[in-house]
Scaffold this motif. Structure first.
Motif, PDB file in Angstrom:
ATOM      1  N   TRP A  21       0.808  -1.212   0.000  1.00  0.00           N
ATOM      2  CA  TRP A  21       0.000   0.000   0.000  1.00  0.00           C
ATOM      3  C   TRP A  21       0.840   1.260   0.000  1.00  0.00           C
ATOM      4  CZ3 TRP A  21      -3.430  -2.229   4.374  1.00  0.00           C
ATOM      5  CH2 TRP A  21      -4.379  -3.085   3.810  1.00  0.00           C
ATOM      6  N   LYS A  22       1.689   1.367  -0.976  1.00  0.00           N
ATOM      7  CA  LYS A  22       2.468   2.596  -1.114  1.00  0.00           C
ATOM      8  C   LYS A  22       1.584   3.670  -1.709  1.00  0.00           C
ATOM      9  CE  LYS A  22       6.938   0.473  -1.755  1.00  0.00           C
ATOM     10  NZ  LYS A  22       8.060   0.269  -2.661  1.00  0.00           N
ATOM     11  N   LYS A  23       1.860   4.898  -1.352  1.00  0.00           N
ATOM     12  CA  LYS A  23       1.112   6.002  -1.929  1.00  0.00           C
ATOM     13  C   LYS A  23       1.479   6.117  -3.404  1.00  0.00           C
ATOM     14  CE  LYS A  23       0.536   8.889   2.122  1.00  0.00           C
ATOM     15  NZ  LYS A  23       0.780  10.202   2.725  1.00  0.00           N
ATOM     16  N   PRO A  24       0.478   6.318  -4.235  1.00  0.00           N
ATOM     17  CA  PRO A  24       0.795   6.443  -5.663  1.00  0.00           C
ATOM     18  C   PRO A  24       1.541   7.746  -5.926  1.00  0.00           C
ATOM     19  CG  PRO A  24      -1.525   6.891  -5.276  1.00  0.00           C
ATOM     20  CD  PRO A  24      -0.938   6.435  -3.974  1.00  0.00           C
ATOM     21  N   THR A  25       2.482   7.653  -6.830  1.00  0.00           N
ATOM     22  CA  THR A  25       3.238   8.851  -7.203  1.00  0.00           C
ATOM     23  C   THR A  25       2.730   9.345  -8.545  1.00  0.00           C
ATOM     24  OG1 THR A  25       4.924   7.496  -8.232  1.00  0.00           O
ATOM     25  CG2 THR A  25       5.303   8.138  -5.942  1.00  0.00           C
ATOM     26  N   ILE A  26       2.541  10.622  -8.625  1.00  0.00           N
ATOM     27  CA  ILE A  26       2.070  11.240  -9.860  1.00  0.00           C
ATOM     28  C   ILE A  26       3.284  11.756 -10.611  1.00  0.00           C
ATOM     29  CG2 ILE A  26       0.655  13.074 -10.824  1.00  0.00           C
ATOM     30  CD1 ILE A  26      -1.015  12.920  -8.258  1.00  0.00           C
ATOM     31  N   PRO A  27       3.462  11.320 -11.835  1.00  0.00           N
ATOM     32  CA  PRO A  27       4.629  11.786 -12.589  1.00  0.00           C
ATOM     33  C   PRO A  27       4.471  13.266 -12.936  1.00  0.00           C
ATOM     34  CG  PRO A  27       3.222  10.442 -13.979  1.00  0.00           C
ATOM     35  CD  PRO A  27       2.660  10.376 -12.592  1.00  0.00           C
ATOM     36  N   ASN A  28       5.570  13.946 -12.969  1.00  0.00           N
ATOM     37  CA  ASN A  28       5.565  15.372 -13.294  1.00  0.00           C
ATOM     38  C   ASN A  28       5.598  15.515 -14.812  1.00  0.00           C
ATOM     39  OD1 ASN A  28       5.677  18.088 -13.231  1.00  0.00           O
ATOM     40  ND2 ASN A  28       7.683  18.246 -12.253  1.00  0.00           N
ATOM     41  N   ILE A  29       4.437  15.805 -15.406  1.00  0.00           N
ATOM     42  CA  ILE A  29       4.334  15.886 -16.859  1.00  0.00           C
ATOM     43  C   ILE A  29       4.234  17.321 -17.355  1.00  0.00           C
ATOM     44  CG2 ILE A  29       3.322  13.598 -17.103  1.00  0.00           C
ATOM     45  CD1 ILE A  29       0.600  14.989 -17.383  1.00  0.00           C
ATOM     46  N   THR A  30       4.311  18.268 -16.460  1.00  0.00           N
ATOM     47  CA  THR A  30       4.163  19.662 -16.891  1.00  0.00           C
ATOM     48  C   THR A  30       5.278  20.068 -17.842  1.00  0.00           C
ATOM     49  OG1 THR A  30       5.308  20.411 -14.897  1.00  0.00           O
ATOM     50  CG2 THR A  30       2.907  20.381 -14.835  1.00  0.00           C
ATOM     51  N   ALA A  31       6.488  19.573 -17.606  1.00  0.00           N
ATOM     52  CA  ALA A  31       7.601  19.921 -18.495  1.00  0.00           C
ATOM     53  C   ALA A  31       7.345  19.375 -19.901  1.00  0.00           C
ATOM     54  CB  ALA A  31       8.907  19.392 -17.937  1.00  0.00           C
ATOM     55  N   ASP A  32       6.855  18.148 -19.986  1.00  0.00           N
ATOM     56  CA  ASP A  32       6.548  17.559 -21.292  1.00  0.00           C
ATOM     57  C   ASP A  32       5.435  18.325 -22.002  1.00  0.00           C
ATOM     58  OD1 ASP A  32       8.439  15.607 -20.837  1.00  0.00           O
ATOM     59  OD2 ASP A  32       6.963  14.157 -20.054  1.00  0.00           O
ATOM     60  N   ILE A  33       4.414  18.728 -21.259  1.00  0.00           N
ATOM     61  CA  ILE A  33       3.306  19.476 -21.853  1.00  0.00           C
ATOM     62  C   ILE A  33       3.789  20.824 -22.351  1.00  0.00           C
ATOM     63  CG2 ILE A  33       1.118  20.628 -21.323  1.00  0.00           C
ATOM     64  CD1 ILE A  33       0.495  18.280 -19.460  1.00  0.00           C
ATOM     65  N   LEU A  34       4.597  21.505 -21.557  1.00  0.00           N
ATOM     66  CA  LEU A  34       5.115  22.802 -21.981  1.00  0.00           C
ATOM     67  C   LEU A  34       5.980  22.683 -23.233  1.00  0.00           C
ATOM     68  CD1 LEU A  34       6.002  24.504 -18.575  1.00  0.00           C
ATOM     69  CD2 LEU A  34       4.201  25.143 -20.169  1.00  0.00           C
ATOM     70  N   LYS A  35       6.805  21.654 -23.292  1.00  0.00           N
ATOM     71  CA  LYS A  35       7.660  21.447 -24.460  1.00  0.00           C
ATOM     72  C   LYS A  35       6.817  21.179 -25.710  1.00  0.00           C
ATOM     73  CE  LYS A  35      11.369  19.151 -23.743  1.00  0.00           C
ATOM     74  NZ  LYS A  35      12.278  18.024 -23.450  1.00  0.00           N
ATOM     75  N   THR A  36       5.799  20.339 -25.579  1.00  0.00           N
ATOM     76  CA  THR A  36       4.912  20.036 -26.700  1.00  0.00           C
ATOM     77  C   THR A  36       4.153  21.279 -27.145  1.00  0.00           C
ATOM     78  OG1 THR A  36       4.627  17.811 -25.813  1.00  0.00           O
ATOM     79  CG2 THR A  36       3.053  18.528 -27.462  1.00  0.00           C
ATOM     80  N   LEU A  37       3.703  22.054 -26.179  1.00  0.00           N
ATOM     81  CA  LEU A  37       2.977  23.278 -26.493  1.00  0.00           C
ATOM     82  C   LEU A  37       3.869  24.273 -27.222  1.00  0.00           C
ATOM     83  CD1 LEU A  37       0.308  24.787 -26.157  1.00  0.00           C
ATOM     84  CD2 LEU A  37       1.167  25.668 -23.996  1.00  0.00           C
ATOM     85  N   GLU A  38       5.087  24.428 -26.776  1.00  0.00           N
ATOM     86  CA  GLU A  38       6.024  25.353 -27.434  1.00  0.00           C
ATOM     87  C   GLU A  38       6.311  24.924 -28.870  1.00  0.00           C
ATOM     88  OE1 GLU A  38       9.419  25.501 -24.885  1.00  0.00           O
ATOM     89  OE2 GLU A  38       8.443  26.852 -23.452  1.00  0.00           O
ATOM     90  N   THR A  39       6.511  23.641 -29.090  1.00  0.00           N
ATOM     91  CA  THR A  39       6.773  23.180 -30.452  1.00  0.00           C
ATOM     92  C   THR A  39       5.541  23.353 -31.331  1.00  0.00           C
ATOM     93  OG1 THR A  39       6.231  20.909 -29.821  1.00  0.00           O
ATOM     94  CG2 THR A  39       8.558  21.532 -29.785  1.00  0.00           C
ATOM     95  N   SER A  40       4.360  23.125 -30.765  1.00  0.00           N
ATOM     96  CA  SER A  40       3.134  23.302 -31.543  1.00  0.00           C
ATOM     97  C   SER A  40       2.942  24.759 -31.931  1.00  0.00           C
ATOM     98  CB  SER A  40       1.923  22.829 -30.743  1.00  0.00           C
ATOM     99  OG  SER A  40       2.022  21.461 -30.467  1.00  0.00           O
ATOM    100  N   VAL A  41       3.190  25.652 -30.992  1.00  0.00           N
ATOM    101  CA  VAL A  41       3.027  27.083 -31.272  1.00  0.00           C
ATOM    102  C   VAL A  41       4.043  27.535 -32.308  1.00  0.00           C
ATOM    103  CG1 VAL A  41       3.283  29.387 -30.264  1.00  0.00           C
ATOM    104  CG2 VAL A  41       1.946  27.665 -29.086  1.00  0.00           C
ATOM    105  N   SER A  42       5.272  27.096 -32.191  1.00  0.00           N
ATOM    106  CA  SER A  42       6.288  27.514 -33.160  1.00  0.00           C
ATOM    107  C   SER A  42       5.957  26.960 -34.555  1.00  0.00           C
ATOM    108  CB  SER A  42       7.677  27.074 -32.722  1.00  0.00           C
ATOM    109  OG  SER A  42       7.770  25.660 -32.706  1.00  0.00           O
ATOM    110  N   ASN A  43       5.464  25.724 -34.634  1.00  0.00           N
ATOM    111  CA  ASN A  43       5.064  25.162 -35.921  1.00  0.00           C
ATOM    112  C   ASN A  43       3.893  25.932 -36.511  1.00  0.00           C
ATOM    113  OD1 ASN A  43       7.002  23.195 -35.852  1.00  0.00           O
ATOM    114  ND2 ASN A  43       5.650  21.641 -34.990  1.00  0.00           N
ATOM    115  N   PHE A  44       2.939  26.298 -35.675  1.00  0.00           N
ATOM    116  CA  PHE A  44       1.783  27.066 -36.149  1.00  0.00           C
ATOM    117  C   PHE A  44       2.226  28.420 -36.674  1.00  0.00           C
ATOM    118  CE2 PHE A  44      -1.616  30.144 -35.398  1.00  0.00           C
ATOM    119  CZ  PHE A  44      -2.623  29.569 -36.150  1.00  0.00           C
TER     120      PHE A  44
END
Length: 103
Positions: A21-44
């Motif tokens: 019964w370990k506490k679940p850990t939530i992965p930190n995905i904000t960096a990945d989302i920000l990187k994807t968003l930046e690439t999408s905006v630059s492509n647009f």
């Protein structure tokens, strides 16, 4: 002795349950989302220019809304022109008849 056996069993079970019964850990995905968003905006930005976002004719909605009214007005105008031509032709005919009677 029973107490020590029970105590060790309790400790073993407690350690096993802690592992399960370990506490679940939530992965930190904000960096990945920000990187994807930046690439999408630059492509647009590279693919789209401001001119393609602006409508070609800014009055297209006015034409759409007024088209039926303009059609009615056009029909009335054509009818009025037709009536004016008929009146002119009748007057011309009357003038010709008067001139023929004078001769």
């Amino acid at each position: 002795m029973k107490d020590s056996i029970l105590e060790t069993m309790f400790l073993k079970i407690q350690n096993l349950l802690k592992g399960l019964w370990k506490k679940p850990t939530i992965p930190n995905i904000t960096a990945d989302i920000l990187k994807t968003l930046e690439t999408s905006v630059s492509n647009f930005e590279q693919n789209q220019s401001l001119l393609t976002l602006v409508p070609r004719k800014p009055t297209w909605d006015l034409k759409r809304d007024l088209s039926s009214k303009l059609e009615k007005l056009d029909r009335k105008t054509q009818k009025a022109i037709y009536e004016m031509l008929i009146e002119k032709a009748e007057k011309q005919k009357e003038i010709e008849d008067v001139e023929k009677k004078k001769e």
